[in-house]
Motif scaffolding. Structure first.
Motif, PDB file in Angstrom:
ATOM      1  N   GLY A   2      -3.845   7.231  -4.147  1.00 25.85           N
ATOM      2  CA  GLY A   2      -3.930   6.036  -3.326  1.00 25.85           C
ATOM      3  C   GLY A   2      -5.011   6.139  -2.269  1.00 25.85           C
ATOM      4  O   GLY A   2      -5.378   7.217  -1.834  1.00 25.85           O
TER       5      GLY A   2
ATOM      6  N   GLU B  63       0.831  -1.210   0.000  1.00 23.24           N
ATOM      7  CA  GLU B  63       0.000   0.000   0.000  1.00 23.24           C
ATOM      8  C   GLU B  63       0.861   1.254   0.000  1.00 23.24           C
ATOM      9  O   GLU B  63       0.617   2.199  -0.739  1.00 23.24           O
ATOM     10  N   ILE B  64       1.895   1.263   0.848  1.00 26.32           N
ATOM     11  CA  ILE B  64       2.779   2.430   0.949  1.00 26.32           C
ATOM     12  C   ILE B  64       3.496   2.699  -0.363  1.00 26.32           C
ATOM     13  O   ILE B  64       3.794   3.833  -0.718  1.00 26.32           O
TER      14      ILE B  64
ATOM     15  N   ILE C 136      -1.054   7.099   2.652  1.00 26.56           N
ATOM     16  CA  ILE C 136      -1.011   7.876   1.412  1.00 26.56           C
ATOM     17  C   ILE C 136      -1.880   9.118   1.558  1.00 26.56           C
ATOM     18  O   ILE C 136      -1.482  10.227   1.187  1.00 26.56           O
ATOM     19  N   LYS C 137      -3.065   8.938   2.137  1.00 26.06           N
ATOM     20  CA  LYS C 137      -3.964  10.089   2.351  1.00 26.06           C
ATOM     21  C   LYS C 137      -3.334  11.101   3.298  1.00 26.06           C
ATOM     22  O   LYS C 137      -3.406  12.309   3.081  1.00 26.06           O
TER      23      LYS C 137
ATOM     24  N   ARG D  32       6.773   6.314   3.212  1.00 26.52           N
ATOM     25  CA  ARG D  32       5.993   6.782   2.066  1.00 26.52           C
ATOM     26  C   ARG D  32       6.743   7.869   1.298  1.00 26.52           C
ATOM     27  O   ARG D  32       6.828   7.837   0.065  1.00 26.52           O
TER      28      ARG D  32
ATOM     29  N   TYR E 100      -0.598  13.074   1.663  1.00 21.50           N
ATOM     30  CA  TYR E 100      -1.215  13.997   0.715  1.00 21.50           C
ATOM     31  C   TYR E 100      -1.838  15.196   1.427  1.00 21.50           C
ATOM     32  O   TYR E 100      -1.704  16.342   0.991  1.00 21.50           O
TER      33      TYR E 100
ATOM     34  N   LEU F 198       8.347   7.758  -2.652  1.00 19.83           N
ATOM     35  CA  LEU F 198       8.094   8.790  -3.665  1.00 19.83           C
ATOM     36  C   LEU F 198       9.390   9.385  -4.194  1.00 19.83           C
ATOM     37  O   LEU F 198       9.491   9.768  -5.354  1.00 19.83           O
TER      38      LEU F 198
ATOM     39  N   VAL G  52       0.946   9.992  -5.625  1.00 17.51           N
ATOM     40  CA  VAL G  52       0.812  10.616  -4.303  1.00 17.51           C
ATOM     41  C   VAL G  52      -0.628  11.021  -3.994  1.00 17.51           C
ATOM     42  O   VAL G  52      -1.049  11.095  -2.861  1.00 17.51           O
TER      43      VAL G  52
ATOM     44  N   LYS H   5       2.454   2.534  -3.391  1.00 18.98           N
ATOM     45  CA  LYS H   5       1.693   3.088  -4.505  1.00 18.98           C
ATOM     46  C   LYS H   5       2.296   4.435  -4.882  1.00 18.98           C
ATOM     47  O   LYS H   5       2.406   5.320  -4.061  1.00 18.98           O
TER      48      LYS H   5
END
Length: 574
Positions: free
Chosen positions: A176, A167-168, A181-182, A235, A185, A239, A173, A170
């Motif tokens: 997800g 999940e991390i 992720i949220k 995360r 963001y 990125l 940015v 993905k």
């Protein structure tokens, strides 16, 4: 508390208004204070000062940036909103509580109950409705969104570590659905919405602190459980293509993301600390970073000196000042002016802040031996007309840029000194031959950044005697030509910050530069060759009409662009 009759007794309100106000209060269910302020009958500060005198409770004016999120969290949001009371500061185990309605017995009972539950003592202060609203609005949205993500994260703790890692990882940015992720963001979006230049993610002993740098000042924005720190850092590393399992040494990288329909670059630097990795994220918004001379704050005279210098076929232009003073932004503005199809512009930078179309930009990599000095040697083989070197850091680079300027190139670079007049002694200390300086150096630009007053809420005030004397004394020291242009009387006004919704209740919006621009002329050449001390250079610079940063700041204070407090903050750092 029957405030209206007391206002009438003291001649603050007219009796004719009493029936109208009492009718509106009964009809709407609003308080006396709300109705009086809605109708604009009395200024809020007058109303609450009067209320303070009646209740014998001190009125406290709040600066919302000085009330951190961790203090607000000491009282739950529901009683805060219902009873209009909010914690302001904590000294040992005693809280300062701001209340709009301290006369409300139910609110006082609720506060006593909360103090027993939280095991704290408290002292009550009266606060205005607008100050209460600012605090509630400032922290509610950001906190609410992150709390939602945290709640989702709690639910997801049941999934396996392998699933969590997927999940991390993905990459999008913004797209997800994973809580982490949220959360990342939300942090990025709120930083961008606050016009922050940097985000600091700082692990502590028991909490994770998120701070935003806005207009040069760091503000605490959020406190999170320390347990989410590894996931947030992982995360960001994903990125940025950094090593997830390496937390012993600093790492650097960058990534791009589309946020609020804007493509934004983020430069990331990790740093190992006692409680875990600290992450600093620089926000690089292309629409904000490349500015015109007017946006930078350059006046016509200084701008004319710079434009005259870059017309010459060779020579060095240096921007100087501390880290974060806008030197690179100034050099980028020069590059945009010089950039055309007939010239070859090559830069060596650390890091590349913004991409400029038509300019060949190169990033140093010291870990593989690609330094400013090494890069500059290679640049000279690229048939350049114009060279930009991010920073003169050592004797070798200083020697190379000087010889590049001497052999037919326009060279732009930066140097760390406190003032324009300090550049010449600094170059000599770095081994540049004294006789070469006046023949290669064209212009020195020294600068600082100050916050600009919000156009929507700045207040005109008469300065007190101390400030008035300070301003008049600084004007007397200006060159005669500049003094003649200043139209000022003994009854002059300046402006102060107030705070409104447009500036997020800070009183300031954006920043502007204070500049010293020193042109190398014949008089300065003589000083450089004979006695290149800062004092000697300053005397000649003032004779040729150069204004110091402090004097430039005085002009901006008188023009209502910034405050005297901002000027003091910037110039005292010199």
């Amino acid at each position: 508390m029957n405030l209206i009759p007391k206002l009438i007794e003291n001649g603050i309100l007219d009796r004719k208004k009493q029936a109208e106000l009492e009718y509106d209060i009964e009809k709407t269910g609003k308080t006396e204070e709300e109705i009086i302020l809605e109708k604009g009958i009395i200024a809020e500060d007058v109303l609450f000062n009067f209320k303070s005198e009646i209740l014998k409770i001190p009125l406290k004016k709040i600066d919302i940036k000085e009330v951190p999120s961790e203090i607000l969290e000491l009282i739950p949001e529901e009683p805060t909103a219902i009873y209009k009371m909010v914690p302001l500061s904590r000294k040992d185990n005693k809280l300062e509580i701001g209340m709009v309605y301290p006369e409300n017995i139910i609110a006082q009972d609720a506060l006593r109950f909360l103090s027993r539950q939280g095991k704290f003592e408290y002292k009550v202060f009266l606060i205005t409705l607008s100050d209460f609203t600012k605090l509630l609005k400032q922290h509610r949205t950001f906190k609410g969104e992150t709390e939602k993500a945290l709640a989702e994260l709690e639910k997801d703790k049941k999934i396996s570590s392998k699933e969590a890692e997927e999940e991390i990882k993905k990459i999008d940015v913004t797209g997800g659905e994973a809580p982490i992720i949220k959360m990342v963001y939300v942090i990025l979006r709120h930083a961008l919405g606050s016009n922050a230049s940097d985000i600091h993610i700082e692990p502590g002993k028991d909490k994770l602190k998120i701070r935003f740098r806005i207009d040069g000042i760091l503000y605490p924005s959020l406190f999170l459980p320390l347990s989410v720190h590894p996931s947030i850092v992982s995360r960001i590393k994903i990125l940025t293509n950094l090593k997830i399992d390496e937390n012993r040494i600093p790492q650097d990288g960058r990534f791009s993301a589309k946020i609020s329909d804007k493509e934004i670059d983020f430069r990331v630097a990790t740093f190992p600390t006692l409680f875990g990795e600290k992450v600093a994220i620089r926000i690089l918004d292309p629409t904000e970073g490349l500015k015109s001379y007017q946006e930078l704050g350059l006046e016509e005279k200084n701008l004319g000196i710079i434009k005259e210098a870059i017309k010459k076929p060779y020579g060095m232009i240096l921007a100087t000042g501390p880290t974060g003073s806008g030197k690179t932004t100034t050099l980028y503005a020069l590059l945009r002016l010089l950039n055309n199809e007939g010239v070859n512009i090559v830069t060596i930078e650390d890091p590349i802040e913004y991409s400029i179309l038509g300019v060949n930009q190169s990033q140093v990599k010291p870990d593989i031996g690609y330094t400013f000095a090494q890069g500059l040697r290679q640049i000279l083989r690229q048939d350049p007309n114009i060279i930009m070197v991010g920073e003169i850091r050592d004797e070798e680079t200083a020697d190379l840029v000087t010889h590049a300027a001497l052999t037919g190139h326009i060279v732009l670079s930066t140097l760390h000194t406190n003032s324009a007049v300090g550049v010449i002694p600094r170059l000599i200390d770095m081994g540049v031959k004294q006789f070469l300086i006046p023949y290669t150096l064209r212009v020195i630009i020294s600068q600082r950044l100050v916050r600009t007053l919000c156009l929507h809420c700045k207040e005109k005030v008469a300065p007190n005697e101390k400030i008035k004397k300070y301003i008049l004394n600084r004007i007397k020291l200006m060159p005669p030509s500049q003094r003649e242009e200043i139209k000022i009387t003994n009854g002059f006004n300046i402006f102060e910050p107030k705070g409104c919704e447009k500036c997020n209740f800070k009183g300031y919006a954006g920043r502007i530069g204070l500049f010293e621009v020193l042109s190398i002329n014949n008089d300065l050449t003589e000083v450089i060759l004979k006695n290149p001390t800062e004092d000697a250079v300053l005397k000649v610079a003032q004779k040729q009409g150069m204004l110091t940063m402090e004097q430039q700041g005085i002009l901006k204070v008188l023009a209502g662009e910034t405050s005297i407090e901002e000027l003091s903050r910037a110039t005292e750092e010199k």
